[in-house]
Design an enzyme around this catalytic site. Structure first.
Site, mmCIF file in Angstrom:
data_model
loop_
_atom_site.group_PDB
_atom_site.id
_atom_site.type_symbol
_atom_site.label_atom_id
_atom_site.label_comp_id
_atom_site.label_asym_id
_atom_site.label_seq_id
_atom_site.Cartn_x
_atom_site.Cartn_y
_atom_site.Cartn_z
ATOM 1 N N LEU A 50 0.892 -1.151 0.000
ATOM 2 C CA LEU A 50 0.000 0.000 0.000
ATOM 3 C C LEU A 50 0.932 1.203 0.000
ATOM 4 O O LEU A 50 1.776 1.343 0.898
ATOM 5 C CB LEU A 50 -0.898 -0.029 1.237
ATOM 6 C CG LEU A 50 -2.115 0.867 1.265
ATOM 7 C CD1 LEU A 50 -3.018 0.646 0.057
ATOM 8 C CD2 LEU A 50 -2.903 0.644 2.545
ATOM 9 N N ASP A 51 0.833 2.044 -1.020
ATOM 10 C CA ASP A 51 1.754 3.160 -1.165
ATOM 11 C C ASP A 51 1.783 4.032 0.080
ATOM 12 O O ASP A 51 0.806 4.110 0.838
ATOM 13 C CB ASP A 51 1.360 4.028 -2.365
ATOM 14 C CG ASP A 51 1.551 3.312 -3.685
ATOM 15 O OD1 ASP A 51 2.455 2.472 -3.774
ATOM 16 O OD2 ASP A 51 0.784 3.596 -4.623
ATOM 17 N N ARG A 52 2.903 4.732 0.257
ATOM 18 C CA ARG A 52 3.097 5.595 1.417
ATOM 19 C C ARG A 52 1.998 6.652 1.532
ATOM 20 O O ARG A 52 1.565 6.991 2.626
ATOM 21 C CB ARG A 52 4.471 6.253 1.310
ATOM 22 C CG ARG A 52 4.919 6.916 2.574
ATOM 23 C CD ARG A 52 6.340 7.396 2.425
ATOM 24 N NE ARG A 52 6.296 8.842 2.369
ATOM 25 C CZ ARG A 52 7.247 9.603 1.921
ATOM 26 N NH1 ARG A 52 8.342 9.088 1.436
ATOM 27 N NH2 ARG A 52 7.124 10.903 1.926
ATOM 28 N N SER A 55 -1.061 6.328 0.597
ATOM 29 C CA SER A 55 -2.375 5.695 0.693
ATOM 30 C C SER A 55 -2.580 5.196 2.114
ATOM 31 O O SER A 55 -1.621 4.962 2.847
ATOM 32 C CB SER A 55 -2.483 4.518 -0.285
ATOM 33 O OG SER A 55 -2.331 4.970 -1.613
ATOM 34 N N ARG A 62 0.326 1.965 -8.342
ATOM 35 C CA ARG A 62 -0.504 3.177 -8.273
ATOM 36 C C ARG A 62 -1.717 3.110 -9.196
ATOM 37 O O ARG A 62 -2.168 4.108 -9.757
ATOM 38 C CB ARG A 62 0.342 4.418 -8.531
ATOM 39 C CG ARG A 62 1.493 4.528 -7.523
ATOM 40 C CD ARG A 62 2.338 5.753 -7.677
ATOM 41 N NE ARG A 62 1.671 6.973 -7.280
ATOM 42 C CZ ARG A 62 1.470 7.402 -6.038
ATOM 43 N NH1 ARG A 62 1.867 6.671 -5.026
ATOM 44 N NH2 ARG A 62 0.881 8.559 -5.804
#
Length: 179
Positions: A43-45, A47, A142
């Protein structure tokens, strides 16, 4: 077998260490004390939301590998108000620079009762924002942000609410529980 459900806050890396950065960034080790578990997916930073961690390699692969097509539902705050055509495009799949996406489930939703994001998203008085629920069955880099941008509605806030049958229901931001 251990399965941890973690509500990852904004600006936290989906890993236990931060190597190679001149400044220290928040990582999973700042929140989770469950030895032997590893993230099943990323999970992206920038998000927030549900991150699953496990010590079971087969379960980790089933959760993270796109070939299993495990549905992941995101609550996405976007700029503007997506019309029916934008939602239809998300539902049929949009073209991205790395190829077309699989069809997704997409619908406008009322603003969910979520924890405050720190820092808050930028608000623009002249441009409304809308929440949509978007369920995908693949996990490109993403992807959700690129999909909403492709239909003309950049993502302002992204919260993963559900992975398969597991949800964030009852898990406060920055906290975790065992499933």
């Amino acid at each position: 077998m251990t399965l941890v459900l973690f509500n990852k806050p904004y600006d936290v890396l989906s890993q236990f260490t931060d190597r190679g950065s001149p400044t220290t960034r928040a990582t999973l080790s700042d929140f989770i004390d469950a030895p032997g578990v590893y993230p099943a997916g990323r999970l992206d930073r920038d998000s927030e939301g549900l991150l699953l961690l496990t010590d079971d390699g087969r379960l980790q692969a089933r959760i993270a590998d796109p070939k299993f097509k495990l549905p992941k539902t995101y609550w996405v705050q976007v700029e503007g108000v997506p019309d029916d055509a934008a939602l239809a495009a998300l539902r049929t799949g949009v073209s991205l620079n790395d190829g077309p996406t699989r069809p997704a489930e997409a619908e406008r939703i009322d603003a969910p009762a979520l924890w405050p994001r720190v820092p808050p998203i930028r608000q623009r008085a002249s441009i409304p924002d809308t929440w949509i629920a978007l369920t995908i069955r693949e996990g490109r880099n993403r992807q959700v942000r690129r999909m909403t941008a492709a239909v003309g509605h950049p993502t302002l806030r992204l919260v993963r609410w559900r992975v398969g049958d597991w949800t964030l229901d009852g898990i406060a931001s920055g906290t975790w529980t065992r499933a």
